[in-house]
Enzyme design. Structure first.
Site, PDB file in Angstrom:
ATOM      1  N   ARG A  23      -1.217  -1.569  17.392  1.00 39.47           N
ATOM      2  CA  ARG A  23      -1.896  -0.088  16.775  1.00 39.47           C
ATOM      3  C   ARG A  23      -2.726  -0.489  15.502  1.00 39.47           C
ATOM      4  O   ARG A  23      -3.629   0.487  15.238  1.00 39.47           O
ATOM      5  CB  ARG A  23      -0.572   0.745  16.312  1.00 39.47           C
ATOM      6  CG  ARG A  23       0.372   1.036  17.307  1.00 39.47           C
ATOM      7  CD  ARG A  23      -0.166   2.307  17.886  1.00 39.47           C
ATOM      8  NE  ARG A  23       0.636   2.710  19.049  1.00 39.47           N
ATOM      9  CZ  ARG A  23       1.608   3.630  18.981  1.00 39.47           C
ATOM     10  NH1 ARG A  23       2.161   4.124  17.586  1.00 39.47           N
ATOM     11  NH2 ARG A  23       2.565   4.050  20.029  1.00 39.47           N
TER      12      ARG A  23
ATOM     13  N   ASP B  25       2.025  18.968   8.088  1.00 35.37           N
ATOM     14  CA  ASP B  25       2.034  17.499   8.839  1.00 35.37           C
ATOM     15  C   ASP B  25       1.422  16.512   7.824  1.00 35.37           C
ATOM     16  O   ASP B  25       0.770  16.860   6.988  1.00 35.37           O
ATOM     17  CB  ASP B  25       1.154  17.449  10.114  1.00 35.37           C
ATOM     18  CG  ASP B  25       1.617  16.261  10.939  1.00 35.37           C
ATOM     19  OD1 ASP B  25       2.423  16.388  11.962  1.00 35.37           O
ATOM     20  OD2 ASP B  25       1.144  15.167  10.773  1.00 35.37           O
TER      21      ASP B  25
END
Length: 289
Positions: free
Chosen positions: A46, A151
């Protein structure tokens, strides 16, 4: 590069156990994220693209970059890379059925509601909440009914604010609600957007759940689904206590299908359905002590 190749040592960047542990400590201290040793190949996969994007030659250099005071945006890129923003409209439908049957009738009577979507990702959850309320309270958009959607990832919050999604996603919304609250985008035939009235029901913002929350509540319901799975057990238990403190007595907490409220917070909650909890009347901020 496949994970198998990474495991075989065919790495573009060196990534020692010490590098991994340093990243894991940073992820936990900044964001509460728990990274098990077994996640090392995934972490490499990632983050390798972040090293390329920042033109650094090793994970040691990347760690030095992350620790620089003015690299707060890169630290957000880190958490965005290590978590998955998978969502859809009306995901885990039983929660919306509870919202519709147990809470919405009271909101219709009082004309007031406060709901928090904590970990709203790209916005499908708060829009699903708004649509559910509008089914039973047609004039909800003109009442004192507000949804807070937050978020940690600024990229997904920006997308959520636009309220624009692919037509494939629109099929999850009932036709009657589609026709009343959505419209096709004239500049993008393959996309639709929510109209201004429903968007005014929702306030979007960036928030790291691990730091102070700049609001008092109380909320009638909190949705925090498939967020706590990234945290270790201790961090989860602290989060449940903080949510309990922000809920009104009788308020609801909705969490993800693989999550469970455990520990001291359960003294203030009773189960009210599948991954659904209700705050017991008489419990309050003492839960956090």
């Amino acid at each position: 590069m496949s994970l198998a190749a990474v495991e075989d040592g065919q790495r573009e960047f060196s990534f020692s156990d010490q590098d991994f542990q340093s990243l894991a400590r940073l992820a936990r201290s900044e964001f509460g994220l728990s990274l098990a040793e077994s996640k090392k190949p995934l972490v490499y996969s990632r983050l390798a693209r972040r090293l390329r994007a920042r033109k650094v030659g090793s994970f040691q250099q990347y760690l030095t970059l992350l620790e620089t005071a003015d690299e707060s945006e890169e630290r957000l890129e880190l958490i965005s890379a290590l978590t998955t923003n998978v969502t859809s409209f009306f995901r885990e439908k039983h929660h919306f059925e509870t919202l519709k049957s147990e809470l919405s009738p009271d909101f219709g009577k009082t004309g007031k509601a406060r709901i928090w979507s904590a970990g709203c990702s790209s916005g499908q959850e708060p829009f699903s909440i708004a649509l559910t309320l509008l089914e039973t309270i047609p004039d909800a958009a003109r009442r004192d009914i507000r949804i807070l959607a937050t978020d940690i990832d600024p990229a997904v919050v920006s997308r959520a604010k636009r309220g624009r999604y692919s037509n494939e996603e629109r099929t999850a919304i009932a036709p009657a609600l589609q026709s009343k609250w959505t419209r096709l985008c004239p500049d993008a035939p393959s996309a639709f957007e929510f109209n201004e009235e429903i968007r005014k029901m929702i306030s979007f913002g960036e928030l790291n759940l691990m730091v102070g929350w700049p609001f008092k509540g109380p909320f009638d319901a909190i949705f925090c689904r498939n967020v706590a799975i990234y945290f270790d057990h201790e961090t989860q238990q602290k989060l449940w206590l903080k949510f309990a403190d922000k809920l009104r007595p009788g308020g609801y907490l909705f969490i993800g299908h693989s999550e469970r409220v455990t520990g001291p917070a359960m003294d203030g909650f009773t189960t009210a359905g599948v991954t659904t909890y209700r705050k017991i009347a008489g419990s309050g901020s003492a839960l956090e002590n």
